[in-house]
Design a protein around this motif. Structure first.
Motif, PDB file in Angstrom:
ATOM      1  N   ARG A  96      14.645 -36.805 -39.283  1.00  0.00           N
ATOM      2  CA  ARG A  96      15.993 -35.856 -39.450  1.00  0.00           C
ATOM      3  C   ARG A  96      16.768 -35.946 -38.314  1.00  0.00           C
ATOM      4  NH1 ARG A  96      15.510 -31.915 -43.687  1.00  0.00           N
ATOM      5  NH2 ARG A  96      17.492 -31.501 -43.218  1.00  0.00           N
ATOM      6  N   GLU A  99      18.633 -38.994 -37.925  1.00  0.00           N
ATOM      7  CA  GLU A  99      19.658 -39.039 -38.978  1.00  0.00           C
ATOM      8  C   GLU A  99      20.733 -38.278 -38.419  1.00  0.00           C
ATOM      9  OE1 GLU A  99      18.167 -37.942 -42.803  1.00  0.00           O
ATOM     10  OE2 GLU A  99      16.532 -39.308 -42.452  1.00  0.00           O
ATOM     11  N   THR A 103      25.107 -39.321 -37.398  1.00  0.00           N
ATOM     12  CA  THR A 103      26.300 -38.761 -38.375  1.00  0.00           C
ATOM     13  C   THR A 103      27.523 -38.451 -37.483  1.00  0.00           C
ATOM     14  OG1 THR A 103      25.925 -36.254 -37.867  1.00  0.00           O
ATOM     15  CG2 THR A 103      24.962 -37.366 -39.703  1.00  0.00           C
TER      16      THR A 103
END
Length: 182
Positions: A96, A99, A103
């Protein structure tokens, strides 16, 4: 550090408290502890240079200028809460974070379809953090330790509380909280 620098740093930390809920040094240290990061990895995930992260943590700079970085900070706070409540494993947290690093930000109002952490009952870690944040907003860790030392002879339990929540690690405060709930 001279008096002018100390005053500027204190002012920057007060601004951080008003903008982000607490000084960024405390917030970033908690993320480092809770997610098992070092400063370089945190800076990389947030998209900040290591010197910029250091300046924000020390109060040399007050504001995160990039809204996408602010959103990544919020995403990491949410992730730390999910790790704390066991809904995300350490391995999943690493994925995560990769990720989150990618962003680019977006609407501050969107929550990417995720359920807000604040729904339902607060986690023990969240309650502990609120206690820590409150104590640390009132006084610096060194002053809290001094107060605890003064209280220790007559009120050892209160002294322990001040030490654990006012100047200790979140994990130790969680253990203390859980031990004293029954």
């Amino acid at each position: 550090m001279d008096a002018v620098q100390q005053e500027a740093t204190a002012r920057a930390r007060e601004l951080q408290r008003s903008w982000y809920g607490e000084p960024l040094g405390a917030l970033f240290r908690r993320l480092i502890d809770d997610l098992g990061l070092n400063q370089a990895r945190l800076a990389a995930v947030l998209g900040l240079s290591a010197p910029m992260l250091s300046q924000l943590m020390s109060g040399q700079r007050a504001k995160i200028g990039n809204p996408a970085v602010v959103q990544r900070v919020q995403a990491l706070q949410d992730l730390a809460g999910q790790v704390a409540d066991g809904s995300v494993s350490a391995a999943e947290a690493t994925d995560r974070m990769d990720e989150i690093k990618k962003t680019q930000g977006g609407s501050v109002l969107s929550n990417s379809g995720q359920t807000p952490i604040s729904s339902g009952a607060p986690t023990v870690k969240r309650v502990v953090r609120e206690i820590q944040s409150l104590l640390r907003s009132v006084s610096a860790a060194g002053d809290i330790i001094d107060a605890a030392d003064s209280l220790a002879p007559s009120h050892p339990e209160l002294a322990e509380f001040l030490r654990v929540y006012g100047a200790g690690r979140t994990a130790d405060a969680v253990a203390h909280y859980e031990a004293h709930q029954n």
